[in-house]
Scaffold this motif. Structure first.
Motif, short mmCIF file in Angstrom:
data_model
loop_
_atom_site.label_atom_id
_atom_site.label_comp_id
_atom_site.label_asym_id
_atom_site.label_seq_id
_atom_site.Cartn_x
_atom_site.Cartn_y
_atom_site.Cartn_z
N THR A 188 0.86 -1.18 0.00
CA THR A 188 0.00 0.00 0.00
C THR A 188 0.89 1.23 0.00
OG1 THR A 188 -1.79 -1.09 1.20
CG2 THR A 188 -1.76 1.31 1.23
N VAL A 189 0.81 2.03 -1.06
CA VAL A 189 1.61 3.25 -1.12
C VAL A 189 0.85 4.38 -0.42
CG1 VAL A 189 2.94 2.64 -3.16
CG2 VAL A 189 0.68 3.67 -3.43
N ARG A 190 1.59 5.36 0.05
CA ARG A 190 1.00 6.43 0.86
C ARG A 190 1.29 7.79 0.25
NH1 ARG A 190 2.11 2.30 4.27
NH2 ARG A 190 0.52 1.85 5.86
N LEU A 191 0.31 8.66 0.33
CA LEU A 191 0.46 10.03 -0.14
C LEU A 191 1.09 10.89 0.95
CD1 LEU A 191 -3.04 10.50 -1.81
CD2 LEU A 191 -0.85 10.23 -2.99
N PRO A 192 1.88 11.89 0.58
CA PRO A 192 2.46 12.77 1.60
C PRO A 192 1.39 13.63 2.26
CG PRO A 192 2.89 13.61 -0.61
CD PRO A 192 2.29 12.26 -0.78
N ALA A 193 1.55 13.88 3.52
CA ALA A 193 0.56 14.65 4.27
C ALA A 193 0.64 16.13 3.91
CB ALA A 193 0.77 14.47 5.77
N HIS A 209 -11.59 19.94 -2.98
CA HIS A 209 -10.90 19.92 -1.69
C HIS A 209 -11.00 21.32 -1.08
CE1 HIS A 209 -8.90 16.37 -3.57
NE2 HIS A 209 -8.93 15.92 -2.33
N TYR A 210 -11.23 21.40 0.22
CA TYR A 210 -11.49 22.69 0.85
C TYR A 210 -11.12 22.64 2.34
CZ TYR A 210 -15.58 19.90 2.05
OH TYR A 210 -16.39 18.89 2.48
N PRO A 211 -10.86 23.79 2.95
CA PRO A 211 -10.62 23.81 4.39
C PRO A 211 -11.89 23.44 5.15
CG PRO A 211 -9.78 25.81 3.35
CD PRO A 211 -10.62 25.11 2.33
N GLU A 228 -4.60 18.61 -1.93
CA GLU A 228 -4.75 18.61 -0.47
C GLU A 228 -3.84 19.64 0.19
OE1 GLU A 228 -6.15 14.07 0.59
OE2 GLU A 228 -4.02 14.56 0.69
N GLU A 229 -2.62 19.74 -0.31
CA GLU A 229 -1.68 20.72 0.24
C GLU A 229 -2.24 22.14 0.10
OE1 GLU A 229 2.06 22.55 1.52
OE2 GLU A 229 0.92 20.73 1.96
N LEU A 230 -2.73 22.47 -1.07
CA LEU A 230 -3.26 23.81 -1.30
C LEU A 230 -4.50 24.07 -0.43
CD1 LEU A 230 -2.78 23.84 -5.17
CD2 LEU A 230 -1.57 25.30 -3.54
N ALA A 231 -5.36 23.05 -0.33
CA ALA A 231 -6.56 23.21 0.51
C ALA A 231 -6.18 23.40 1.97
CB ALA A 231 -7.47 22.01 0.35
N SER A 232 -5.15 22.72 2.42
CA SER A 232 -4.74 22.84 3.83
C SER A 232 -4.19 24.22 4.14
CB SER A 232 -3.70 21.77 4.18
OG SER A 232 -2.41 22.10 3.69
N HIS A 233 -3.82 24.96 3.09
CA HIS A 233 -3.32 26.32 3.26
C HIS A 233 -4.37 27.37 2.89
CE1 HIS A 233 0.93 25.72 4.38
NE2 HIS A 233 0.83 24.58 3.70
N GLY A 234 -5.63 26.94 2.77
CA GLY A 234 -6.68 27.92 2.64
C GLY A 234 -7.25 28.14 1.27
N TYR A 235 -7.03 27.21 0.34
CA TYR A 235 -7.62 27.31 -1.00
C TYR A 235 -8.75 26.29 -1.14
CZ TYR A 235 -3.60 30.13 -2.45
OH TYR A 235 -2.66 31.11 -2.56
N VAL A 236 -9.69 26.59 -2.03
CA VAL A 236 -10.65 25.60 -2.49
C VAL A 236 -10.15 25.13 -3.85
CG1 VAL A 236 -13.02 25.13 -3.20
CG2 VAL A 236 -12.57 26.64 -1.26
N VAL A 237 -9.87 23.84 -3.97
CA VAL A 237 -9.28 23.29 -5.19
C VAL A 237 -10.28 22.36 -5.86
CG1 VAL A 237 -7.32 22.04 -6.16
CG2 VAL A 237 -7.01 23.41 -4.08
N VAL A 238 -10.53 22.59 -7.14
CA VAL A 238 -11.48 21.80 -7.91
C VAL A 238 -10.71 21.08 -9.02
CG1 VAL A 238 -13.61 21.83 -9.24
CG2 VAL A 238 -13.25 23.53 -7.44
#
Length: 452
Positions: free
Chosen positions: A80-85, A122-124, A201-211
């Motif tokens: 099982t491969v894992r994505l970076p947090a 993806h969103y905060p 996910e990275e961008l969403a975690s910093h306050g963006y809504v990513v589509v």
């Protein structure tokens, strides 16, 4: 544009023995070829029969797909491969939307009178209580991925449970009711939107809504939540068989379709911000999702063919305030040997909004293809009104901008991928370096231009 994406040594998988009565996916228009802007066509022979084999696999519908995916995946010893947090301060929520544009037919299948899209947002998140994390791919999508993508990226044909990789996003979590900048993401030609999960996910975690968009008929696999009168299966696979830059008409159709898809999704987001539900099936939305959209601050980014599309969308649609092109051509393919491809308007005339061109030193392909990319990018600084930034990542290759940057080294460590195959796919940089570098470049650009 996907350099050397499909290896001539690859062979499409055979249909499962139990699927002889299954019908095939819709026939591709002719001629149809591989991933947008892809050089090195002599090394890429993804044959349509690969999609036909996949059609046999999933002929029984979504339930059969999930059952067969589980039967194949998760066997003892599978990796099982894992994505970076993500590194930002916000927890991440996510939802998948099914959108239908009834104003235009599908460009790849004459039997489909509308343009269907599947997007992931993806969103905060305000809270993630009771909202479990979701997998990177559904079981059905993972089954398709195993049949198609692993054969064209030098990935292991067995030993990996692709359906087991979890994201860091919580399905259906309520959104923070705070207006956030919005980013639209278009993946590489022939790639599914799920290969851009970690950056979204990275961008969403910093306050963006990513589509993130899938472009059906173009993407290797798209799983829908339903069937319709014109689509009797809950999936579509790519119609590409070879390099579209060998078929200029096909390459133009792909980029034009992607631009239209981006603009349509932005239209639907405007409806969402106004309180309407854009999902064609009317499925419930996460609480406050519409209130999280600040459509006065919209950017777009894309990889490869997606980079071409977002750059031109920036030129054509003033609702986009900034764009990042991750190694996508800014010219059409040449019409004939020895000719130069016509520049897209964004490169021919320039654009008065910020455009970031981010590439690698390991751009794969024939020398002519590298010259085409350089010629199209070099045209941009010549425009006096342009706001162009250009950077290069050394020690990397074309797919370092995707989740493969983190996944391929794990496969190499597990002995399931050779060092040469890993280096050809993402380069020699370790993920501890390459992942943060890409994240930093993309996020700092949008922070500079969308957070005013």
């Amino acid at each position: 544009m996907i350099p050397s994406r499909w290896s001539s040594s690859s062979r499409p998988p055979s249909p499962p023995a139990s699927s002889s009565s299954a019908s095939s996916p819709p026939a591709a228009p002719s001629p149809v070829s591989g991933s947008a802007g892809a050089p090195g066509a002599s090394r890429r022979t993804f044959v349509l029969t690969s999609a036909l084999a996949t059609g046999s696999l999933l002929a029984g519908g979504a339930g059969t797909a999930r059952a067969q995916a589980r039967a194949r995946a998760g066997s003892a010893g599978d990796v099982t491969v894992r994505l970076p947090a993500p590194t930002g301060p916000h927890r991440v929520g996510t939802v998948t939307l099914y959108l239908v544009d009834r104003s235009r037919p599908d460009p790849w299948d004459d039997a489909i009178p509308v343009r269907e899209l599947v997007v992931t947002v993806h969103y905060p998140a305000r809270s993630v209580r009771g909202c479990p994390v979701v997998p990177q791919m559904t079981p059905g999508a993972a089954a398709l991925f195993q049949q198609i993508d692993v054969h064209i990226h030098g990935l292991p044909r067995s030993g990996v449970d692709w359906s087991a990789t979890l994201t860091h996003a919580h399905g259906g979590a309520p959104a923070q009711p705070v207006r956030r900048p919005v980013l639209l993401h278009s993946p590489g030609g022939g790639d599914p939107r799920t290969l851009g999960t970690a950056l979204a996910e990275e961008l969403a975690s910093h306050g963006y809504v990513v589509v993130s968009l899938d472009h059906p008929g173009d993407a290797s696999e798209v799983e829908f939540p339903n069937t319709t009168a014109y689509r009797d299966r809950p999936y579509r696979t790519t119609v590409f068989r070879d390099d579209p830059r060998k078929e200029p008409r096909v390459a133009r159709t792909m980029i034009e379709t992607r631009i239209a898809d981006l603009r349509f999704v932005l239209d639907r987001l405007a409806g969402l911000a106004a309180g309407r539900n854009p999902d064609a099936l009317g499925r419930p939305l996460p609480e406050h999702l519409g209130r999280a959209l600040d459509l006065r601050r919209v950017g777009c980014y894309g990889h490869s063919a997606g980079g071409t599309a977002v750059a031109e969308a920036l030129y054509e649609d003033r609702r986009f305030a900034a764009a990042v092109n991750l190694e996508g051509y800014l010219s059409h393919p040449p019409e004939g040997p020895g000719q130069e491809g016509e520049l897209y308007p964004v490169a021919r005339y320039g654009v008065d909004r910020p455009l970031f061109l981010l590439g690698t030193d390991g751009f794969i392909g024939q020398e002519a293809a590298r010259k085409e990319l350089e010629a199209s990018w070099s045209a941009m600084p010549a425009h006096p009104r342009g706001r162009i930034r250009r950077r290069r990542i050394d020690g990397a290759t074309h797919w370092v901008f995707t989740d493969y940057a983190a996944l391929a080294p794990q496969l190499e460590t597990a002995g399931l991928m050779t060092a040469d195959a890993r280096h050809a796919l993402v380069g020699s940089l370790p993920p501890a370096v390459s992942v943060p570098v890409v994240r930093r470049h993309v996020r700092s650009f949008f922070d500079r231009h969308l957070r005013r």
